[in-house]
Design an enzyme around this catalytic site. Sequence first.
Site, PDB file in Angstrom:
ATOM      1  N   ASP A 116     -55.148 -56.541  67.406  1.00 40.54           N
ATOM      2  CA  ASP A 116     -56.368 -55.926  66.923  1.00 40.54           C
ATOM      3  C   ASP A 116     -57.306 -55.740  68.114  1.00 40.54           C
ATOM      4  O   ASP A 116     -57.136 -56.378  69.166  1.00 40.54           O
ATOM      5  CB  ASP A 116     -57.006 -56.833  65.872  1.00 40.54           C
ATOM      6  CG  ASP A 116     -58.364 -56.340  65.427  1.00 40.54           C
ATOM      7  OD1 ASP A 116     -58.454 -55.197  64.949  1.00 40.54           O
ATOM      8  OD2 ASP A 116     -59.348 -57.096  65.578  1.00 40.54           O
ATOM      9  N   ASP A 130     -61.393 -54.584  67.909  1.00 40.65           N
ATOM     10  CA  ASP A 130     -62.752 -55.054  67.654  1.00 40.65           C
ATOM     11  C   ASP A 130     -62.733 -56.494  67.162  1.00 40.65           C
ATOM     12  O   ASP A 130     -62.133 -56.806  66.137  1.00 40.65           O
ATOM     13  CB  ASP A 130     -63.435 -54.171  66.604  1.00 40.65           C
ATOM     14  CG  ASP A 130     -63.786 -52.802  67.144  1.00 40.65           C
ATOM     15  OD1 ASP A 130     -64.449 -52.729  68.189  1.00 40.65           O
ATOM     16  OD2 ASP A 130     -63.390 -51.800  66.519  1.00 40.65           O
ATOM     17  N   ASP A 174     -58.761 -61.079  64.313  1.00 41.58           N
ATOM     18  CA  ASP A 174     -59.886 -61.943  63.976  1.00 41.58           C
ATOM     19  C   ASP A 174     -60.282 -61.866  62.511  1.00 41.58           C
ATOM     20  O   ASP A 174     -61.158 -62.611  62.075  1.00 41.58           O
ATOM     21  CB  ASP A 174     -61.109 -61.573  64.822  1.00 41.58           C
ATOM     22  CG  ASP A 174     -61.680 -60.223  64.420  1.00 41.58           C
ATOM     23  OD1 ASP A 174     -60.966 -59.205  64.550  1.00 41.58           O
ATOM     24  OD2 ASP A 174     -62.843 -60.171  63.957  1.00 41.58           O
TER      25      ASP A 174
END
Length: 332
Positions: A16, A18, A214
């Site tokens: 991922d 961001d 996240d």
Amino acid sequence: MTDGALLDRHDAVLLDLDGTVYHGVRPIPHAAEAIGRARDRGTSIRFVTNNASKAPEAVAEHLKSLGVVAEPGEVLTSAQAAARVLRDHLPEGAAVLVVGAGSLAAEVDGGGLRSVRKADAGVAAVVQGHSPKTGWADLAEACVAIREGALWVACNADATLPTERGLLPGNGAMVAALKAATDRAPIVAGKPEPPLFRTAAESARATAPLVVGDRLDTDIAGAVAAGVDSLVVLTGVATPVSLLAAIPAERPRYLAADLTGLDGKADELEIGPRPGWRAEARDGELVVTRDGGHDGLDLLRALCDAAWRHGVTTVRAGDGQAATALGDLGLG
């Protein structure tokens, strides 16, 4: 290799962006170096993002500006996934109303469809992706088309977007507005649906990929849906509190503070009982005591294991050292 390293188990890392590699224009400390070391081990890297506002070329350039080696072919976006969904449902040349950035329109056009911006007669579908320039007028056009029966595809349903200023409205917030206005729900192309991760793994020719992210509701849930292992990092949305309460469909196998976890040993990163800490279920609580441990993340790994097995998320310290460690995790 036989050192038990995490990357011995996995032939590709699906990252991922961001909240994992960067926050907007701000790189997350140690991320670039950790990715570089993974490459040096011979592990394939793919950047898998729900952000549909940038083309793969632009994403790769942004990563390079932050010191991360990246090529456009290593970038998989939810705009690409949405374009594939549209191609699967529409005839060639069909008109698609685009709510989002120019890069999303380019993916539509590049797939043999025709991007438009107005809800004129003949619009077959609406595709919606994040753009900071999306306004009421754009949503109004989409509302008209959706109410008239157009297929609706959302690149993703992320309610928030991690930035250097904190969490800001994401594509999901705009999708929610249209859901309220139309009483319809879109097909979601990106995470947590599995096709984006499967496409990324196929592009790397990986048989044992590792998803790293996240967010439990997109990155980790997408990995679970795709049937692959995942590592959650605490540099973005996920917190100790949300991890303890994670539902089965959003539970990672591994836990690390940040991307330096890619350098770690698999057994040490895996969520489960950890030496040095005890977490016992008593009367609807998890009672934590220290048994020689010092690592707060090891405590969190043990707590997650106990919480998931017993269905208990209330935590209480059984001694002073455990109280300090829980306080450091925000679980006091």
